[in-house]
Design a protein around this motif. Structure first.
Motif, PDB file in Angstrom:
ATOM      1  N   ARG A  62      -0.596  79.640   5.698  1.00 17.90           N
ATOM      2  CA  ARG A  62      -0.498  78.169   5.481  1.00 17.90           C
ATOM      3  C   ARG A  62       0.229  77.886   6.078  1.00 17.90           C
ATOM      4  O   ARG A  62       0.942  76.452   6.085  1.00 17.90           O
ATOM      5  CB  ARG A  62      -0.559  78.995   3.446  1.00 17.90           C
ATOM      6  CG  ARG A  62      -0.019  77.071   3.199  1.00 17.90           C
ATOM      7  CD  ARG A  62      -0.178  77.755   1.288  1.00 17.90           C
ATOM      8  NE  ARG A  62       0.885  78.672   1.300  1.00 17.90           N
ATOM      9  CZ  ARG A  62       2.231  78.018   1.047  1.00 17.90           C
ATOM     10  NH1 ARG A  62       2.771  76.603   1.514  1.00 17.90           N
ATOM     11  NH2 ARG A  62       3.012  78.284   0.984  1.00 17.90           N
ATOM     12  N   MET A  65       1.130  75.906   9.327  1.00 18.88           N
ATOM     13  CA  MET A  65       0.564  75.124   9.454  1.00 18.88           C
ATOM     14  C   MET A  65       1.599  73.850   9.679  1.00 18.88           C
ATOM     15  O   MET A  65       2.275  73.727   7.720  1.00 18.88           O
ATOM     16  CB  MET A  65      -0.704  75.208   8.334  1.00 18.88           C
ATOM     17  CG  MET A  65      -2.046  75.994   8.831  1.00 18.88           C
ATOM     18  SD  MET A  65      -1.995  75.823  10.903  1.00 18.88           S
ATOM     19  CE  MET A  65      -3.337  73.433  10.591  1.00 18.88           C
ATOM     20  N   PRO A  66       2.352  72.785  10.195  1.00 18.83           N
ATOM     21  CA  PRO A  66       2.659  71.749   9.989  1.00 18.83           C
ATOM     22  C   PRO A  66       1.755  70.728   9.232  1.00 18.83           C
ATOM     23  O   PRO A  66       1.134  70.599   9.151  1.00 18.83           O
ATOM     24  CB  PRO A  66       2.680  71.273  11.230  1.00 18.83           C
ATOM     25  CG  PRO A  66       2.220  71.982  12.202  1.00 18.83           C
ATOM     26  CD  PRO A  66       1.302  73.426  11.313  1.00 18.83           C
ATOM     27  N   ARG A  67       2.554  70.177   8.184  1.00 17.68           N
ATOM     28  CA  ARG A  67       2.627  69.309   6.724  1.00 17.68           C
ATOM     29  C   ARG A  67       2.669  67.692   6.901  1.00 17.68           C
ATOM     30  O   ARG A  67       4.079  68.138   7.482  1.00 17.68           O
ATOM     31  CB  ARG A  67       2.553  69.803   5.915  1.00 17.68           C
ATOM     32  CG  ARG A  67       2.024  70.794   5.830  1.00 17.68           C
ATOM     33  CD  ARG A  67       1.727  71.531   4.350  1.00 17.68           C
ATOM     34  NE  ARG A  67       1.426  71.028   3.023  1.00 17.68           N
ATOM     35  CZ  ARG A  67       0.877  71.710   2.034  1.00 17.68           C
ATOM     36  NH1 ARG A  67       1.219  72.392   1.305  1.00 17.68           N
ATOM     37  NH2 ARG A  67       0.274  70.592   1.170  1.00 17.68           N
ATOM     38  N   PRO A  68       1.952  67.252   7.063  1.00 16.03           N
ATOM     39  CA  PRO A  68       3.198  66.009   7.069  1.00 16.03           C
ATOM     40  C   PRO A  68       3.234  65.418   6.358  1.00 16.03           C
ATOM     41  O   PRO A  68       4.123  65.993   5.362  1.00 16.03           O
ATOM     42  CB  PRO A  68       2.028  64.292   7.144  1.00 16.03           C
ATOM     43  CG  PRO A  68       0.729  65.148   6.551  1.00 16.03           C
ATOM     44  CD  PRO A  68       0.865  66.400   6.547  1.00 16.03           C
ATOM     45  N   GLU A  71       3.299  64.716   2.634  1.00 19.98           N
ATOM     46  CA  GLU A  71       2.750  65.726   1.209  1.00 19.98           C
ATOM     47  C   GLU A  71       4.435  66.169   0.933  1.00 19.98           C
ATOM     48  O   GLU A  71       3.803  66.755   0.261  1.00 19.98           O
ATOM     49  CB  GLU A  71       1.874  66.181   2.465  1.00 19.98           C
ATOM     50  CG  GLU A  71       0.396  66.038   2.755  1.00 19.98           C
ATOM     51  CD  GLU A  71       0.171  66.924   3.225  1.00 19.98           C
ATOM     52  OE1 GLU A  71       0.196  67.963   3.225  1.00 19.98           O
ATOM     53  OE2 GLU A  71      -1.747  66.951   3.635  1.00 19.98           O
ATOM     54  N   TRP A  72       5.508  66.503   1.136  1.00 18.78           N
ATOM     55  CA  TRP A  72       6.731  66.773   0.895  1.00 18.78           C
ATOM     56  C   TRP A  72       6.800  65.720  -0.216  1.00 18.78           C
ATOM     57  O   TRP A  72       6.778  64.757  -0.655  1.00 18.78           O
ATOM     58  CB  TRP A  72       7.485  66.390   1.629  1.00 18.78           C
ATOM     59  CG  TRP A  72       8.973  67.702   1.276  1.00 18.78           C
ATOM     60  CD1 TRP A  72       9.555  68.645   1.695  1.00 18.78           C
ATOM     61  CD2 TRP A  72       9.706  67.198   0.484  1.00 18.78           C
ATOM     62  NE1 TRP A  72      10.335  69.214   1.052  1.00 18.78           N
ATOM     63  CE2 TRP A  72      10.472  67.718   0.621  1.00 18.78           C
ATOM     64  CE3 TRP A  72      10.278  65.627  -0.161  1.00 18.78           C
ATOM     65  CZ2 TRP A  72      12.055  67.925  -0.487  1.00 18.78           C
ATOM     66  CZ3 TRP A  72      11.591  65.180  -0.726  1.00 18.78           C
ATOM     67  CH2 TRP A  72      12.524  66.629  -1.137  1.00 18.78           C
ATOM     68  N   TYR A  76       9.227  71.283  -2.818  1.00 20.94           N
ATOM     69  CA  TYR A  76       9.008  72.163  -2.243  1.00 20.94           C
ATOM     70  C   TYR A  76      10.399  72.551  -1.965  1.00 20.94           C
ATOM     71  O   TYR A  76      10.751  73.479  -0.385  1.00 20.94           O
ATOM     72  CB  TYR A  76       8.475  71.698  -0.686  1.00 20.94           C
ATOM     73  CG  TYR A  76       7.072  71.257  -0.587  1.00 20.94           C
ATOM     74  CD1 TYR A  76       5.938  72.586   0.048  1.00 20.94           C
ATOM     75  CD2 TYR A  76       6.478  70.058  -1.079  1.00 20.94           C
ATOM     76  CE1 TYR A  76       4.758  72.452  -0.386  1.00 20.94           C
ATOM     77  CE2 TYR A  76       4.937  70.100  -1.504  1.00 20.94           C
ATOM     78  CZ  TYR A  76       4.187  70.612  -0.887  1.00 20.94           C
ATOM     79  OH  TYR A  76       2.622  71.151  -0.638  1.00 20.94           O
ATOM     80  N   CYS A  79      12.831  72.859   3.362  1.00 21.13           N
ATOM     81  CA  CYS A  79      11.176  72.853   5.033  1.00 21.13           C
ATOM     82  C   CYS A  79      11.856  72.967   6.537  1.00 21.13           C
ATOM     83  O   CYS A  79      13.550  72.332   6.006  1.00 21.13           O
ATOM     84  CB  CYS A  79      10.289  72.187   4.510  1.00 21.13           C
ATOM     85  SG  CYS A  79      10.228  72.228   2.789  1.00 21.13           S
ATOM     86  N   HIS A 106       6.045  65.810  10.354  1.00 17.68           N
ATOM     87  CA  HIS A 106       5.946  67.483   9.893  1.00 17.68           C
ATOM     88  C   HIS A 106       7.169  68.301   9.717  1.00 17.68           C
ATOM     89  O   HIS A 106       8.274  68.471  10.283  1.00 17.68           O
ATOM     90  CB  HIS A 106       5.408  67.331  10.514  1.00 17.68           C
ATOM     91  CG  HIS A 106       3.592  66.820  11.121  1.00 17.68           C
ATOM     92  ND1 HIS A 106       4.385  65.979  12.340  1.00 17.68           N
ATOM     93  CD2 HIS A 106       2.382  67.110  10.846  1.00 17.68           C
ATOM     94  CE1 HIS A 106       2.699  65.641  11.934  1.00 17.68           C
ATOM     95  NE2 HIS A 106       2.126  65.918  11.462  1.00 17.68           N
ATOM     96  N   THR A 108       6.755  72.814   7.652  1.00 17.42           N
ATOM     97  CA  THR A 108       6.459  74.457   7.017  1.00 17.42           C
ATOM     98  C   THR A 108       7.484  74.094   5.901  1.00 17.42           C
ATOM     99  O   THR A 108       8.934  74.347   6.531  1.00 17.42           O
ATOM    100  CB  THR A 108       6.509  74.560   8.691  1.00 17.42           C
ATOM    101  OG1 THR A 108       7.741  75.009   9.381  1.00 17.42           O
ATOM    102  CG2 THR A 108       5.383  73.885   9.530  1.00 17.42           C
TER     103      THR A 108
END
Length: 116
Positions: A62, A65-68, A71-72, A76, A79, A106, A108
């Motif tokens: 998890r 995996m880069p997240r757009p 979604e931040w 969080y 990051c 993105h 992580t």
């Protein structure tokens, strides 16, 4: 994991290996294997440990995996921020920072080391 816990962990693994060998030999020789409470406890402990390892592996995947950026959320916190293709080190921070770059797409998470 401290040294005492590591010793207990390794001795339980050794015990499980011995149990497996005994069970294999009993099966191959056609003998019934008497199951002791100790054996049941050891197998139960191994199942718990295997589940923990699986959870840790999922967490590692998890984190990789880069997240757009969409979604931040503030929960969080800081990051690592990336743009693709990766041509430079990531920015570390949040979109709330005054110097947050406008080209990253993105993020992580990252692991903060435990101080000892």
């Amino acid at each position: 994991m401290n040294e005492a816990d590591k010793e207990i962990f390794l001795s339980r693994i050794e015990g499980a290996e011995e149990l497996l060998t005994d069970m294999q030999e009993s099966f191959l020789n056609g003998r019934n294997q008497e199951i002791l409470d100790v054996d049941v406890n050891l197998v139960s402990w191994l199942i718990v440990q295997a589940k923990k390892v699986e959870q840790q592996q999922q967490e590692i995947e998890r984190l990789k995996m880069p997240r757009p950026i969409e979604e931040w959320g503030e929960d969080y916190g800081d990051c690592l921020w990336w743009s693709f293709p990766i041509v430079e080190p990531p920015y570390c921070g949040t979109p709330l920072d005054s110097d947050f770059p406008d080209y990253v797409t993105h993020f992580t998470g990252f692991v903060v080391p435990v101080e000892k």
